[in-house]
Write a protein that holds these residues in place. Structure first.
Motif, PDB file in Angstrom:
ATOM      1  N   VAL A 107     -34.374 -25.856 -13.156  1.00  0.00           N
ATOM      2  CA  VAL A 107     -33.019 -25.593 -13.646  1.00  0.00           C
ATOM      3  C   VAL A 107     -32.515 -26.776 -14.478  1.00  0.00           C
ATOM      4  CG1 VAL A 107     -30.601 -25.295 -12.927  1.00  0.00           C
ATOM      5  CG2 VAL A 107     -32.405 -23.963 -11.830  1.00  0.00           C
ATOM      6  N   TYR A 110     -34.468 -26.926 -17.825  1.00  0.00           N
ATOM      7  CA  TYR A 110     -34.050 -25.836 -18.715  1.00  0.00           C
ATOM      8  C   TYR A 110     -32.686 -26.152 -19.312  1.00  0.00           C
ATOM      9  CZ  TYR A 110     -32.459 -21.337 -20.403  1.00  0.00           C
ATOM     10  OH  TYR A 110     -31.959 -20.342 -21.195  1.00  0.00           O
ATOM     11  N   ASP A 111     -31.775 -26.615 -18.482  1.00  0.00           N
ATOM     12  CA  ASP A 111     -30.438 -26.964 -18.943  1.00  0.00           C
ATOM     13  C   ASP A 111     -30.496 -28.076 -19.996  1.00  0.00           C
ATOM     14  OD1 ASP A 111     -27.413 -26.903 -18.601  1.00  0.00           O
ATOM     15  OD2 ASP A 111     -27.857 -28.995 -18.119  1.00  0.00           O
ATOM     16  N   VAL A 115     -29.109 -25.460 -22.883  1.00  0.00           N
ATOM     17  CA  VAL A 115     -27.645 -25.448 -22.859  1.00  0.00           C
ATOM     18  C   VAL A 115     -27.075 -26.749 -23.419  1.00  0.00           C
ATOM     19  CG1 VAL A 115     -25.617 -25.258 -21.361  1.00  0.00           C
ATOM     20  CG2 VAL A 115     -27.658 -23.888 -20.876  1.00  0.00           C
ATOM     21  N   ARG A 116     -27.510 -27.896 -22.884  1.00  0.00           N
ATOM     22  CA  ARG A 116     -26.947 -29.166 -23.327  1.00  0.00           C
ATOM     23  C   ARG A 116     -27.361 -29.506 -24.756  1.00  0.00           C
ATOM     24  NH1 ARG A 116     -29.261 -32.644 -19.439  1.00  0.00           N
ATOM     25  NH2 ARG A 116     -28.651 -34.329 -20.791  1.00  0.00           N
TER      26      ARG A 116
END
Length: 180
Positions: A107, A110-111, A115-116
Motif C-alpha cells: 500500500v 503504491y501510494d 497517488v503522491r
C-alpha cells in the motif's frame, strides 16, 4: 484428578508478572527489536543517500533532503520493505505478522508512485498557474505548493531493494552476534 483452578490462577499471576517485567524493560526491548532497527536503518540510509544525490544533481548541500519526501531512493519504500522482510525472517514468512507487514508495504509503495506522484505533478501545474496570475489577483501572493511529494517507479524499486539489502545485512549481524 487435576485441579485446573490452581494452575489457571498461577498462569494468571505468571502472565501479569511477565507483563510487568516487560513493561519495565520497554526501552531495552525496543533497541533489541530487529524489525524496528532494520526499518529505521533503511530509512536513515535512504534519507542520507538523498542528501548525496541532491548534491550530485544540484552541486549544493540541501539539508532539507534529510527529512524531505520524494527523490531517489524512496525512504518510505525502504522502510516498509525492511520492516516486512525483517518480520518474515524473524517470525516466518507464513505468519499473520508478515502478511500484515507485506500488505502495508504494498500500500505504501503504491501510494508513493501513484497517488503522491500525481499530487506532486498537480502541485507543479497549480504553481505555474499561480505564477502567471496578475499581481492584483488575490492568489498571486500565495506560497507555492510542495511539488516533490511522490516517487517514480525506479525510485520506489531502489528504495525496496535498499530495504531488502539493509535487512539482510542486519540479519547477518544479528545471526553472527547470537553465535558468539
Amino acid at each position: 484428578m487435576v485441579d485446573w483452578g490452581d494452575s489457571s490462577g498461577a498462569r494468571q499471576q505468571n502472565t501479569s508478572a511477565t507483563a510487568e517485567a516487560s513493561s519495565l524493560s520497554l526501552p531495552s526491548s525496543i533497541f533489541n527489536n530487529y524489525p524496528i532497527i532494520s526499518a529505521l536503518m533503511a530509512f536513515a540510509i535512504a534519507q542520507s543517500i538523498k542528501l548525496f544525490t541532491s548534491w550530485y544533481k544540484e552541486r549544493r548541500w540541501d539539508l532539507k533532503r534529510l527529512v524531505g519526501s520524494g527523490g531517489m531512493p524512496s525512504s518510505h519504500s525502504a522502510t516498509v520493505t525492511a520492516l516486512a522482510a525483517a518480520v518474515g525472517l524473524q517470525d516466518g514468512f507464513g505468519g499473520s505478522m508478515f502478511a500484515i507487514a507485506l500488505i502495508l508495504a504494498c500500500v505504501v509503495m503504491y501510494d508513493a508512485f501513484s497517488v503522491r506522484l500525481q499530487a506532486g505533478r498537480q502541485a507543479e501545474v497549480l504553481n505555474q498557474i499561480v505564477y502567471q496570475l496578475p499581481d492584483e489577483h488575490p492568489l498571486a501572493e500565495s506560497r507555492p505548493l510542495r511539488e516533490l511529494l511522490g516517487h517514480t517507479p525506479p525510485q520506489v524499486i531502489a528504495g525496496g531493494l535498499l530495504g531488502l539489502v539493509t535487512t539482510a545485512i542486519a540479519h547477518l549481524i544479528v545471526a553472527s552476534g547470537s553465535q558468539s
